[in-house]
Structures are given as structure tokens and as C-alpha cells.
Design an enzyme around this catalytic site. Structure first.
Site, PDB file in Angstrom:
ATOM      1  N   HIS A 177      34.961  35.519  43.654  1.00 48.81           N
ATOM      2  CA  HIS A 177      34.431  36.283  42.517  1.00 48.81           C
ATOM      3  C   HIS A 177      33.785  37.564  43.019  1.00 48.81           C
ATOM      4  O   HIS A 177      33.023  37.551  43.993  1.00 48.81           O
ATOM      5  CB  HIS A 177      33.386  35.448  41.767  1.00 48.81           C
ATOM      6  CG  HIS A 177      32.654  36.205  40.702  1.00 48.81           C
ATOM      7  ND1 HIS A 177      31.331  36.575  40.815  1.00 48.81           N
ATOM      8  CD2 HIS A 177      33.070  36.686  39.495  1.00 48.81           C
ATOM      9  CE1 HIS A 177      30.969  37.237  39.728  1.00 48.81           C
ATOM     10  NE2 HIS A 177      32.002  37.318  38.916  1.00 48.81           N
ATOM     11  N   SER A 178      34.104  38.690  42.389  1.00 49.21           N
ATOM     12  CA  SER A 178      33.441  39.969  42.664  1.00 49.21           C
ATOM     13  C   SER A 178      33.569  40.323  44.153  1.00 49.21           C
ATOM     14  O   SER A 178      34.683  40.402  44.668  1.00 49.21           O
ATOM     15  CB  SER A 178      31.980  39.874  42.211  1.00 49.21           C
ATOM     16  OG  SER A 178      31.388  41.139  42.123  1.00 49.21           O
ATOM     17  N   TYR A 179      32.439  40.536  44.859  1.00 43.64           N
ATOM     18  CA  TYR A 179      32.487  40.780  46.311  1.00 43.64           C
ATOM     19  C   TYR A 179      33.234  39.662  47.033  1.00 43.64           C
ATOM     20  O   TYR A 179      33.856  39.892  48.081  1.00 43.64           O
ATOM     21  CB  TYR A 179      31.064  40.907  46.844  1.00 43.64           C
ATOM     22  CG  TYR A 179      30.917  40.712  48.336  1.00 43.64           C
ATOM     23  CD1 TYR A 179      31.314  41.696  49.236  1.00 43.64           C
ATOM     24  CD2 TYR A 179      30.347  39.534  48.850  1.00 43.64           C
ATOM     25  CE1 TYR A 179      31.171  41.503  50.613  1.00 43.64           C
ATOM     26  CE2 TYR A 179      30.206  39.343  50.209  1.00 43.64           C
ATOM     27  CZ  TYR A 179      30.615  40.320  51.095  1.00 43.64           C
ATOM     28  OH  TYR A 179      30.478  40.135  52.458  1.00 43.64           O
ATOM     29  N   GLY A 208      35.962  38.558  46.474  1.00 40.16           N
ATOM     30  CA  GLY A 208      37.354  38.933  46.659  1.00 40.16           C
ATOM     31  C   GLY A 208      37.608  39.527  48.036  1.00 40.16           C
ATOM     32  O   GLY A 208      38.676  39.314  48.632  1.00 40.16           O
TER      33      GLY A 208
END
Length: 239
Positions: free
Chosen positions: A76-78, A80
Site C-alpha cells: 500500500h502507498s510507499y 509499493g
């Protein structure tokens, strides 16, 4: 039975997947939701050594230590950034890669490169603590920054969010075996509002191949829409 490894984003920890993990386990699956070094229950380990490479190693080491194979690896988010590196370095253990409203970097890119205006906007509000520049510092109501509106959930987040080392966001991603990484099937679960900010070719290709889902909610979709996220992850495991 599928095996999921759920990797959180900046300032978060494994705690943010609690509702989704519960639903996946109730469906009979194995779930790991680690906190990355220097964050959440591992915040006491923060230091100048904490960077993107260390977080990638956190996940790679988990896959090997627990002897996990054919994993559905979710970031999720960072996160990734982290799962991209981990999948590259342990491609033989990852069966599917899922980007949950996440950064989708290419080799040599940092999170600043991928999400510059958003992530750069957090830096002026950070501070240096014991020689480490921290951003996304916790503050009352910080959950709103992540698109969470429910007061109870925001209060729950207030007790758990931690500052994140800026070094993680500016370090470029290194890929060691890009061919093996690219061979892993990739799936994208995004917030409806973020689709216009993403690469049109990536979105078009994922949609055409049935590898794209969008959920109309805030960025922390695993907290705002856990049932929808869990249902998609179950569908991906069956794909």
C-alpha cells in the site's frame, strides 16, 4: 489456501491491515502483516540506517524465514516501493504482486520521483530526531491526511501512526533481476480519485487484462473499505 503478505505504507505499521487480515483469515487463508523497521511496534529501531533497501530486506527476510512460497504480496502507498524490490529479490517466492493504491516504480526511481508533489508537501512539517529526518509525524486527526473520515478510526490511528524516515522516500529503487520480476503477474487496486494521477498506459493495460479494480474511497482503503479490499484480494488469489 493462499498466503498473503501485506506491506503497509509510510507512517503506518502492520496494524493498519487488522480488519482486512481478519477477513482473509476467516476465509481460511494465511496472513502476515509485518511492520517495517523503524515504524509502529518497531519504531524503537529507527536510525540513520533505515532506508528503502532495509525495508525491502525486511520483507525478503520474512519470505525466507517463514519459508513462504507462491505468496500474494500486497503493498500500500510507499509499500509499493517495498514490494517491488522484495519481489525482485525473491521472485521465486512471489506468485502475485498487488499494488494497493500504491507507488509503481521503475528501476532507478524513488518515491519522490513517483509521487513528488504529494510526498514533498510533507517534508516542511517534519523534524530531525536523533539525527534522523522524520516526516509524516503523528498529530491529532492525522488520519484525515490519508482519506479517513470516521472519527473512531481516526482516533485509533492517532495512537498508532509514527514518523517515517525521509531517507526511505528519496532512495532510488534498485532492481537486480528485472526479467524475473516482470514475469510475476501484477494487479492494481486503486482509489477511484487517484486513477487520473496514474500512468494512462499502465491503467489501460491493467483494465484490458482484467487486473484493475477501483474502490471509491480514501487512500487508506484497507481501513475505510476493508470488506471491499478483502473481496478483491480473495478474487486475485483465485485468478
Amino acid at each position: 489456501m493462499a498466503t498473503y503478505v501485506l506491506v503497509h505504507g509510510g507512517g503506518h505499521g502492520g496494524w493498519c491491515y487488522r480488519p482486512v487480515a481478519r477477513l482473509l483469515r476467516e476465509a481460511g487463508h494465511e496472513v502476515h502483516a509485518p511492520s517495517l523497521t523503524g515504524l509502529a511496534d518497531r519504531a524503537h529501531l529507527v536510525g540513520p540506517h533505515v532506508d528503502l533497501d532495509l525495508h525491502i530486506e525486511d520483507v525478503r527476510a520474512l519470505l525466507h524465514a517463514e519459508d513462504l512460497r507462491d505468496v500474494v504480496l500486497v503493498g500500500h502507498s510507499y509499500g509499493g516501493m517495498v514490494v517491488t524490490g522484495a519481489a525482485d529479490r525473491a521472485a521465486d517466492r512471489v506468485g502475485k504482486l498487488v499494488y494497493l493504491d500504491a507507488a509503481t516504480p521503475a528501476a532507478g526511481e524513488s518515491l519522490v520521483d513517483v509521487a513528488g508533489p504529494i510526498i514533498e508537501s510533507t517534508r516542511p512539517f517534519g523534524e530531525v530526531v536523533n539525527g534522523v529526518e522524520l516526516v509524516l509525524l503523528p498529530a491529532p486527526g492525522a488520519g484525515a491526511f490519508y482519506g479517513v473520515t470516521d472519527p473512531e478510526t481516526v482516533a485509533w490511528m492517532d495512537d498508532r501512526l509514527t514518523g517515517h524516515p525521509w531517507k526511505c522516500f528519496e532512495q532510488p529503487l534498485t532492481l537486480t533481476d528485472e526479467a524475473a520480476f516482470r514475469a510475476i503477474p501484477q494487479f492494481h487496486v486503486v482509489c477511484t480519485s487517484t486513477i487520473p494521477t496514474r500512468g494512462p498506459e499502465l491503467i489501460a493495460e491493467a483494465r484490458a487484462e482484467g487486473r484493475l479494480w477501483d474502490i471509491d474511497t480514501g487512500h487508506d482503503l484497507m481501513l475505510t473499505e476493508p470488506r471491499a479490499v478483502a473481496d478483491v484480494l480473495l478474487e486475485i488469489a483465485r485468478a
